[in-house]
Design a protein around this motif. Structure first.
Motif, PDB file in Angstrom:
ATOM      1  N   ALA A   1     -21.660  84.916 -31.858  1.00  0.00           N
ATOM      2  CA  ALA A   1     -20.815  84.843 -33.055  1.00  0.00           C
ATOM      3  C   ALA A   1     -19.332  84.832 -32.685  1.00  0.00           C
ATOM      4  O   ALA A   1     -18.544  84.066 -33.251  1.00  0.00           O
ATOM      5  CB  ALA A   1     -21.131  86.017 -33.981  1.00  0.00           C
TER       6      ALA A   1
ATOM      7  N   LEU B   1     -18.233  81.490 -31.334  1.00  0.00           N
ATOM      8  CA  LEU B   1     -18.053  80.489 -32.380  1.00  0.00           C
ATOM      9  C   LEU B   1     -16.740  80.697 -33.140  1.00  0.00           C
ATOM     10  O   LEU B   1     -16.065  79.727 -33.496  1.00  0.00           O
ATOM     11  CB  LEU B   1     -19.244  80.499 -33.339  1.00  0.00           C
ATOM     12  CG  LEU B   1     -20.535  79.921 -32.745  1.00  0.00           C
ATOM     13  CD1 LEU B   1     -21.713  80.166 -33.673  1.00  0.00           C
ATOM     14  CD2 LEU B   1     -20.372  78.435 -32.458  1.00  0.00           C
ATOM     15  N   VAL B   2     -16.367  81.938 -33.365  1.00  0.00           N
ATOM     16  CA  VAL B   2     -15.059  82.210 -33.983  1.00  0.00           C
ATOM     17  C   VAL B   2     -13.946  81.727 -33.059  1.00  0.00           C
ATOM     18  O   VAL B   2     -12.971  81.123 -33.501  1.00  0.00           O
ATOM     19  CB  VAL B   2     -14.910  83.715 -34.316  1.00  0.00           C
ATOM     20  CG1 VAL B   2     -13.485  84.038 -34.737  1.00  0.00           C
ATOM     21  CG2 VAL B   2     -15.892  84.124 -35.406  1.00  0.00           C
TER      22      VAL B   2
ATOM     23  N   ARG C   1     -13.535  78.066 -33.346  1.00  0.00           N
ATOM     24  CA  ARG C   1     -12.805  77.674 -34.553  1.00  0.00           C
ATOM     25  C   ARG C   1     -11.317  77.976 -34.447  1.00  0.00           C
ATOM     26  O   ARG C   1     -10.469  77.138 -34.733  1.00  0.00           O
ATOM     27  CB  ARG C   1     -13.404  78.391 -35.777  1.00  0.00           C
ATOM     28  CG  ARG C   1     -12.694  78.079 -37.067  1.00  0.00           C
ATOM     29  CD  ARG C   1     -12.901  76.613 -37.449  1.00  0.00           C
ATOM     30  NE  ARG C   1     -12.111  76.269 -38.606  1.00  0.00           N
ATOM     31  CZ  ARG C   1     -11.161  75.347 -38.609  1.00  0.00           C
ATOM     32  NH1 ARG C   1     -10.873  74.670 -37.515  1.00  0.00           N
ATOM     33  NH2 ARG C   1     -10.493  75.074 -39.700  1.00  0.00           N
TER      34      ARG C   1
ATOM     35  N   ARG D   1     -14.049  72.642 -36.155  1.00  0.00           N
ATOM     36  CA  ARG D   1     -14.684  73.083 -37.397  1.00  0.00           C
ATOM     37  C   ARG D   1     -16.151  73.410 -37.140  1.00  0.00           C
ATOM     38  O   ARG D   1     -16.863  72.626 -36.492  1.00  0.00           O
ATOM     39  CB  ARG D   1     -14.561  71.993 -38.441  1.00  0.00           C
ATOM     40  CG  ARG D   1     -14.992  72.447 -39.773  1.00  0.00           C
ATOM     41  CD  ARG D   1     -14.570  71.491 -40.824  1.00  0.00           C
ATOM     42  NE  ARG D   1     -14.674  72.213 -42.077  1.00  0.00           N
ATOM     43  CZ  ARG D   1     -14.272  71.763 -43.204  1.00  0.00           C
ATOM     44  NH1 ARG D   1     -13.715  70.589 -43.267  1.00  0.00           N
ATOM     45  NH2 ARG D   1     -14.408  72.465 -44.297  1.00  0.00           N
ATOM     46  N   LEU D   2     -16.598  74.552 -37.648  1.00  0.00           N
ATOM     47  CA  LEU D   2     -17.981  74.976 -37.442  1.00  0.00           C
ATOM     48  C   LEU D   2     -18.906  74.296 -38.444  1.00  0.00           C
ATOM     49  O   LEU D   2     -18.557  74.116 -39.607  1.00  0.00           O
ATOM     50  CB  LEU D   2     -18.094  76.492 -37.568  1.00  0.00           C
ATOM     51  CG  LEU D   2     -17.257  77.302 -36.575  1.00  0.00           C
ATOM     52  CD1 LEU D   2     -17.430  78.792 -36.820  1.00  0.00           C
ATOM     53  CD2 LEU D   2     -17.600  76.954 -35.144  1.00  0.00           C
ATOM     54  N   SER D   3     -20.084  73.959 -37.969  1.00  0.00           N
ATOM     55  CA  SER D   3     -21.082  73.323 -38.823  1.00  0.00           C
ATOM     56  C   SER D   3     -21.940  74.396 -39.501  1.00  0.00           C
ATOM     57  O   SER D   3     -21.948  75.555 -39.071  1.00  0.00           O
ATOM     58  CB  SER D   3     -21.987  72.420 -37.974  1.00  0.00           C
ATOM     59  OG  SER D   3     -22.868  73.207 -37.190  1.00  0.00           O
ATOM     60  N   PRO D   4     -22.662  74.017 -40.536  1.00  0.00           N
ATOM     61  CA  PRO D   4     -23.589  74.979 -41.144  1.00  0.00           C
ATOM     62  C   PRO D   4     -24.603  75.515 -40.129  1.00  0.00           C
ATOM     63  O   PRO D   4     -25.004  76.678 -40.204  1.00  0.00           O
ATOM     64  CB  PRO D   4     -24.280  74.159 -42.246  1.00  0.00           C
ATOM     65  CG  PRO D   4     -23.284  73.094 -42.602  1.00  0.00           C
ATOM     66  CD  PRO D   4     -22.601  72.760 -41.305  1.00  0.00           C
TER      67      PRO D   4
ATOM     68  N   ASP E   1     -23.984  76.048 -36.951  1.00  0.00           N
ATOM     69  CA  ASP E   1     -23.269  77.071 -36.186  1.00  0.00           C
ATOM     70  C   ASP E   1     -23.336  78.407 -36.915  1.00  0.00           C
ATOM     71  O   ASP E   1     -23.635  79.447 -36.323  1.00  0.00           O
ATOM     72  CB  ASP E   1     -21.794  76.690 -35.990  1.00  0.00           C
ATOM     73  CG  ASP E   1     -21.599  75.506 -35.069  1.00  0.00           C
ATOM     74  OD1 ASP E   1     -22.398  75.317 -34.132  1.00  0.00           O
ATOM     75  OD2 ASP E   1     -20.620  74.755 -35.286  1.00  0.00           O
ATOM     76  N   TRP E   2     -23.031  78.381 -38.216  1.00  0.00           N
ATOM     77  CA  TRP E   2     -23.058  79.605 -39.015  1.00  0.00           C
ATOM     78  C   TRP E   2     -24.461  80.196 -39.069  1.00  0.00           C
ATOM     79  O   TRP E   2     -24.620  81.418 -38.957  1.00  0.00           O
ATOM     80  CB  TRP E   2     -22.551  79.332 -40.429  1.00  0.00           C
ATOM     81  CG  TRP E   2     -21.088  79.056 -40.489  1.00  0.00           C
ATOM     82  CD1 TRP E   2     -20.485  77.863 -40.765  1.00  0.00           C
ATOM     83  CD2 TRP E   2     -20.027  79.977 -40.241  1.00  0.00           C
ATOM     84  NE1 TRP E   2     -19.117  77.990 -40.706  1.00  0.00           N
ATOM     85  CE2 TRP E   2     -18.798  79.278 -40.389  1.00  0.00           C
ATOM     86  CE3 TRP E   2     -19.987  81.333 -39.902  1.00  0.00           C
ATOM     87  CZ2 TRP E   2     -17.564  79.897 -40.230  1.00  0.00           C
ATOM     88  CZ3 TRP E   2     -18.744  81.938 -39.733  1.00  0.00           C
ATOM     89  CH2 TRP E   2     -17.564  81.228 -39.899  1.00  0.00           C
TER      90      TRP E   2
ATOM     91  N   ALA F   1     -25.273  81.817 -35.733  1.00  0.00           N
ATOM     92  CA  ALA F   1     -24.553  83.078 -35.579  1.00  0.00           C
ATOM     93  C   ALA F   1     -25.208  84.183 -36.397  1.00  0.00           C
ATOM     94  O   ALA F   1     -25.365  85.312 -35.918  1.00  0.00           O
ATOM     95  CB  ALA F   1     -23.093  82.908 -35.980  1.00  0.00           C
ATOM     96  N   CYS F   2     -25.614  83.866 -37.616  1.00  0.00           N
ATOM     97  CA  CYS F   2     -26.274  84.867 -38.465  1.00  0.00           C
ATOM     98  C   CYS F   2     -27.593  85.328 -37.843  1.00  0.00           C
ATOM     99  O   CYS F   2     -27.878  86.529 -37.819  1.00  0.00           O
ATOM    100  CB  CYS F   2     -26.518  84.306 -39.864  1.00  0.00           C
ATOM    101  SG  CYS F   2     -25.009  84.154 -40.837  1.00  0.00           S
TER     102      CYS F   2
END
Length: 113
Positions: free
Chosen positions: A71, A74-75, A78, A84-87, A89-90, A93-94
């Motif tokens: 996570a 990825l921050v 960005r 720009r992070l993709s869905p 990526d999010w 990370a979750c």
């Protein structure tokens, strides 16, 4: 409370590791000064020390840390790299953070084997 404290410590740990690796990258790939290697070494030393502050066995600490590292990286991608992070990526990370949470919560569960 353990989960929040552990996650916060892992974030500092991840930042130390990422900076410790990013500075030599700047030197090698972007023509930065060799003086970048000194703070890089200090950051990597800080990274190692921060990992020792956790009360669990090292393998569990490393496994749980991996989720926060994903996570945080990825921050970094960005904020520092401007990507720009993709869905996905999010979502990744979750999932990684949920895995970290499960491992940390399990630190206090007695082994039934």
């Amino acid at each position: 409370m353990l989960l929040i404290k552990t996650a916060g410590l892992f974030v500092f740990t991840a930042i130390a590791e990422i900076v410790g690796c990013f500075l030599p990258y700047l030197w090698l790939r972007k023509g930065g000064s060799t003086w970048l290697l000194l703070p890089a070494a200090l950051c990597l030393g800080l990274f190692v020390w921060l990992l020792t502050l956790h009360p669990a066995a090292s393998g569990r600490v490393y496994a749980a840390y991996g989720g926060v590292y994903v996570a945080t990286a990825l921050v970094w991608l960005r904020v520092v790299d401007g990507v720009r992070l993709s869905p996905m990526d999010w979502l990744g990370a979750c999932i990684a953070l949920i895995g970290m949470g499960i491992i940390v919560i399990g630190w206090n569960v007695p082994n039934s084997y």
